[in-house]
Design a protein around this motif. Sequence first.
Motif, PDB file in Angstrom:
ATOM      1  N   ALA A 171      -5.565  -5.012  -9.606  1.00 23.72           N
ATOM      2  CA  ALA A 171      -5.054  -3.731  -8.984  1.00 23.72           C
ATOM      3  C   ALA A 171      -3.811  -3.168  -9.969  1.00 23.72           C
ATOM      4  CB  ALA A 171      -4.224  -4.186  -7.662  1.00 23.72           C
ATOM      5  N   LEU A 186      -5.829  -1.387 -12.818  1.00 22.34           N
ATOM      6  CA  LEU A 186      -6.420  -0.112 -12.346  1.00 22.34           C
ATOM      7  C   LEU A 186      -5.243   0.974 -12.242  1.00 22.34           C
ATOM      8  CD1 LEU A 186      -8.957  -1.149  -9.684  1.00 22.34           C
ATOM      9  CD2 LEU A 186      -9.585  -0.252 -11.918  1.00 22.34           C
ATOM     10  N   GLU A 239       1.843  -4.066  -0.333  1.00 24.83           N
ATOM     11  CA  GLU A 239       2.158  -4.341   0.828  1.00 24.83           C
ATOM     12  C   GLU A 239       2.320  -5.734   1.041  1.00 24.83           C
ATOM     13  OE1 GLU A 239       1.970  -1.536   4.574  1.00 24.83           O
ATOM     14  OE2 GLU A 239       0.274  -2.387   3.934  1.00 24.83           O
ATOM     15  N   ARG A 253       6.155  -3.483   5.489  1.00 23.58           N
ATOM     16  CA  ARG A 253       5.379  -3.130   6.673  1.00 23.58           C
ATOM     17  C   ARG A 253       6.411  -3.084   7.696  1.00 23.58           C
ATOM     18  NH1 ARG A 253       0.410  -5.906   8.768  1.00 23.58           N
ATOM     19  NH2 ARG A 253      -0.909  -4.015   9.041  1.00 23.58           N
ATOM     20  N   ASP A 258      -0.854   7.851   5.769  1.00 24.64           N
ATOM     21  CA  ASP A 258      -2.238   7.618   5.087  1.00 24.64           C
ATOM     22  C   ASP A 258      -2.310   8.528   4.067  1.00 24.64           C
ATOM     23  OD1 ASP A 258      -3.199   5.828   6.930  1.00 24.64           O
ATOM     24  OD2 ASP A 258      -4.323   7.208   8.124  1.00 24.64           O
ATOM     25  N   LYS A 280      -0.614   6.635   1.236  1.00 23.51           N
ATOM     26  CA  LYS A 280      -1.463   5.611   0.586  1.00 23.51           C
ATOM     27  C   LYS A 280      -2.606   6.064  -0.128  1.00 23.51           C
ATOM     28  CE  LYS A 280      -0.365   1.805   4.255  1.00 23.51           C
ATOM     29  NZ  LYS A 280      -0.866   1.507   5.362  1.00 23.51           N
ATOM     30  N   LEU A 286      -3.094   3.243  -5.085  1.00 26.01           N
ATOM     31  CA  LEU A 286      -4.098   2.023  -5.077  1.00 26.01           C
ATOM     32  C   LEU A 286      -3.320   1.138  -4.065  1.00 26.01           C
ATOM     33  CD1 LEU A 286      -5.101   1.939  -8.987  1.00 26.01           C
ATOM     34  CD2 LEU A 286      -6.582   2.657  -6.892  1.00 26.01           C
ATOM     35  N   TYR A 287      -4.132   0.492  -3.361  1.00 28.98           N
ATOM     36  CA  TYR A 287      -3.407  -0.422  -2.311  1.00 28.98           C
ATOM     37  C   TYR A 287      -3.724  -1.913  -2.620  1.00 28.98           C
ATOM     38  CZ  TYR A 287      -2.486  -2.540   2.263  1.00 28.98           C
ATOM     39  OH  TYR A 287      -1.960  -3.343   3.212  1.00 28.98           O
ATOM     40  N   HIS A 288      -2.743  -2.783  -2.681  1.00 31.80           N
ATOM     41  CA  HIS A 288      -2.812  -4.179  -2.587  1.00 31.80           C
ATOM     42  C   HIS A 288      -2.233  -4.921  -1.579  1.00 31.80           C
ATOM     43  CE1 HIS A 288      -4.369  -7.869  -4.400  1.00 31.80           C
ATOM     44  NE2 HIS A 288      -2.987  -8.266  -4.351  1.00 31.80           N
ATOM     45  N   TRP A 289      -2.595  -5.866  -0.927  1.00 34.28           N
ATOM     46  CA  TRP A 289      -1.927  -6.587   0.062  1.00 34.28           C
ATOM     47  C   TRP A 289      -1.721  -7.919  -0.810  1.00 34.28           C
ATOM     48  CZ3 TRP A 289       0.658  -6.881   4.422  1.00 34.28           C
ATOM     49  CH2 TRP A 289       0.950  -8.064   4.918  1.00 34.28           C
ATOM     50  N   ASP A 305     -10.771   4.060   7.630  1.00 38.04           N
ATOM     51  CA  ASP A 305     -11.059   5.472   7.271  1.00 38.04           C
ATOM     52  C   ASP A 305     -11.308   5.582   5.641  1.00 38.04           C
ATOM     53  OD1 ASP A 305     -10.486   8.252   7.233  1.00 38.04           O
ATOM     54  OD2 ASP A 305      -8.281   7.812   6.912  1.00 38.04           O
ATOM     55  N   ARG A 310     -11.492  -2.845  -2.978  1.00 34.11           N
ATOM     56  CA  ARG A 310     -10.321  -3.591  -2.077  1.00 34.11           C
ATOM     57  C   ARG A 310      -9.123  -2.729  -2.196  1.00 34.11           C
ATOM     58  NH1 ARG A 310      -7.804  -9.331  -0.802  1.00 34.11           N
ATOM     59  NH2 ARG A 310      -5.624  -8.286  -0.931  1.00 34.11           N
ATOM     60  N   THR A 311      -8.983  -2.260  -3.694  1.00 35.91           N
ATOM     61  CA  THR A 311      -7.697  -1.403  -4.023  1.00 35.91           C
ATOM     62  C   THR A 311      -7.709   0.039  -3.624  1.00 35.91           C
ATOM     63  OG1 THR A 311      -8.366  -1.512  -6.144  1.00 35.91           O
ATOM     64  CG2 THR A 311      -6.629  -3.068  -5.707  1.00 35.91           C
ATOM     65  N   CYS A 359      -8.988   0.380   0.608  1.00 31.75           N
ATOM     66  CA  CYS A 359      -8.209  -0.154   1.887  1.00 31.75           C
ATOM     67  C   CYS A 359      -6.605   0.515   2.196  1.00 31.75           C
ATOM     68  CB  CYS A 359      -8.060  -1.562   1.695  1.00 31.75           C
ATOM     69  SG  CYS A 359      -9.587  -2.436   2.033  1.00 31.75           S
ATOM     70  N   GLY A 360      -6.411   0.559   3.260  1.00 32.32           N
ATOM     71  CA  GLY A 360      -4.892   1.090   3.523  1.00 32.32           C
ATOM     72  C   GLY A 360      -4.129   0.289   4.006  1.00 32.32           C
ATOM     73  N   SER A 361      -4.541  -0.770   4.510  1.00 33.96           N
ATOM     74  CA  SER A 361      -3.747  -1.807   5.326  1.00 33.96           C
ATOM     75  C   SER A 361      -4.140  -3.288   5.377  1.00 33.96           C
ATOM     76  CB  SER A 361      -3.435  -1.205   6.853  1.00 33.96           C
ATOM     77  OG  SER A 361      -4.931  -1.388   7.284  1.00 33.96           O
ATOM     78  N   LEU A 362      -3.439  -4.074   5.849  1.00 34.93           N
ATOM     79  CA  LEU A 362      -4.228  -5.669   6.030  1.00 34.93           C
ATOM     80  C   LEU A 362      -5.189  -5.454   6.741  1.00 34.93           C
ATOM     81  CD1 LEU A 362      -3.877  -8.504   5.212  1.00 34.93           C
ATOM     82  CD2 LEU A 362      -2.397  -8.532   7.190  1.00 34.93           C
ATOM     83  N   GLU A 363      -5.218  -4.729   7.899  1.00 38.10           N
ATOM     84  CA  GLU A 363      -6.218  -4.881   8.784  1.00 38.10           C
ATOM     85  C   GLU A 363      -7.825  -4.320   8.100  1.00 38.10           C
ATOM     86  OE1 GLU A 363      -3.230  -3.666   9.669  1.00 38.10           O
ATOM     87  OE2 GLU A 363      -2.610  -5.380  10.984  1.00 38.10           O
ATOM     88  N   VAL A 410      -8.223  -4.509   5.079  1.00 40.07           N
ATOM     89  CA  VAL A 410      -8.649  -5.608   4.086  1.00 40.07           C
ATOM     90  C   VAL A 410      -9.439  -6.500   4.888  1.00 40.07           C
ATOM     91  CG1 VAL A 410      -7.802  -7.435   2.594  1.00 40.07           C
ATOM     92  CG2 VAL A 410      -6.456  -5.307   2.469  1.00 40.07           C
TER      93      VAL A 410
END
Lengths: 294, 390
Positions: A31, A34, A45, A181, A187, A190, A194-197, B32, B61-62, B65-69, B71
């Motif tokens: 992540a 990228l 998050e 969180r 959205d 976001k 790039l998103y990473h949990w 979404d 995934r990066t 996705c925009g939330s844990l849900e 993922v």
Amino acid sequence: MADTEGATTPGELAQRLDTAGYLADEGLATAAFLALRMGRPLFLEGEAGVGKTALAQALAEVLDAPLIRLQCYEGVDAAQALYDWDFPRQLLHLRAAEAAGVTDVERLEHELYDRRFLLARPLLRALETTPSVLLVDEIDRADDEFEAFLLEVLSEFTISIPELGTVRAGTPPVVVVTSNRTREVHDALKRRCLYHWLAHPTFEREVAVIRRHLPGVSERLADDVARAVQRLRAADLLKPPGLAESIDWVTALTALGATELSADLATRTLGAVLKYQEDTERVTGEVAELVGRP
Amino acid sequence: MSGRAPSPVAVDVAVDTQVLGFARRLAAAGVDVPPTRVHAMLEALDVLGAAELRPVYWAGRTTLCGSLEDVETYDRVFAAYFGGGPARPPNRVAVPPVQRLVAVPVDPADVSGDGDDRDAPEQRIATASRIEVLRHRDVATLSAADRAEVHRYVSALLPAAPDRTTRRRKPSPSGPVDARRTVRSMLRHGGEPVELRRHSHGRRQRRLVFLIDVSGSMAAYAETLLRFAHAACRVRPGTEVFTVGTRLTRVTRELRRRDPAAALAAASATIDDWSGGTRLGDELKEFLDRWGQRGTARGAVVVIGSDGWERGGPEQLATQMARLSRLARRIVWVNPHRGYIGYSPSTGGMRAALPYVDRLVAGHSLAAMQELAGLLDSSGREGDRARGHA
């Protein structure tokens, strides 16, 4: 596009982060890689204390760039995030000019809005500093109007100052946005990122991180604490301990001269790892189990 | 995007097709996925290379996705699409998910929307007096048509929440001197302090959080409460709505749709546990763990709509209510049975929860819902925290 300091694969970036004292797993390294290569903000998050902020610090070290931090809080607004005029100094300047008998009003006015009277706040500073790592910490604490404003800055990497003109980043800063969180972030923001949990680490990684942070700690103690913390996370607590708490715990234990975890030591140092009275009460009866070996 | 190793074109086309197919599958599963995200994934694959599955996994995934849900859904769909799960032909057209049994019927009266306006004046008067008759009737006993009528009124309610001071200051005629703005105005007047500008703290409405019981015993009232919550979402965008039953479901996203019928249909398609049992304590705990403690319930006005029929032990409920009461500004419990003369909170769950409830109100009729809306709106700062629980 940000300079990745020669890192051509996520693995290589992970290695460089490792040198900077941060152990990133495959997902996080990818992540971050990228984000650097695509020139996009990285939205991190995860629970408190899993190493979101630390990643930004490590990235700054890897890129040899200053870390500029914008701590968000309720009510943070453009003046605190972008720039502000140094009014007292402007006023002094005005008074001084008056005393010196300056009569050219237009010139005086022009002087008042000079760059030297501008106080750069984190966002402007990040745009003006190349290269830099911008950490927008805990965005979930800011109001949602602030998000919309941030979105604008992060899409354009320009800030227009009416009295002065437009400031454009030569090289956009590397941006890390973190969220605990406490509320859902829009959205639209976001989507720019790039998103990473970031999840709690595995046992092996936790041991590695502890030993990385505290090189003097015995392998036995790192193992014991990592195992106990993993158990605590499974124990359904109000606030499951994060990586930061494991490190705190080991630090506390080391301060007491411990080389391994015993029930007695654990009881005395629980405060380093548990932050709620209810949690402490729950665990106190089961400390022996907590520190026991499988 | 210079200096990238060129990859064979034929492979690129296949990758694009696969990514698009995967994105469509992911969208069908409820994530979404706007085109910008799909482009981002293709870009990420360009950077990482698509020769192996793991980089493909992380690239998607990066970017998608925009939330844990998201993922969690992503992991499932990825395993099914790229292998690891049940093998499926990769280019099968994604079938929209089978419509689940929708407990809230789509109401023709809703769809017609503002058809009211075209009514002749006499008809409108007739409607007004009819609603006066319906106002105090228990919604559970109403015919479908009458209930639809009542629901339209519930949807038009304006539930709000008491406000609180914010950190941010706003220009104001009174209050402390705002040094920044005063000096700024002085600059304009050649440094003369012509006027003192002042500022004071702004005020902001508190967050409203709904926890609505959709178990069997609440079946007749859950829809009305959901409509009320939908009305609240429209007035106060920060409102959060959850349903409880045998599991906790967040329906805030669904209820953000403007149209009440569409919003309710979307919400009820999400709710898995209509008319099941209730484990209120456990679900309250889940709410607090996942949302409440992080901030959703902090300083908020929490509305719990339930009859308090608790299958789990009352101890858990009491513990969790205590936790909630320490986080929330105010807890309003809506119990439809409260509307009956001679009602006393005798169920175990209700008794356990009561010490932590600030207001116990009925929610069985339009009049009761109007009262609830008013209660949330007014009832200023005093009165909060007035409960004396031991």
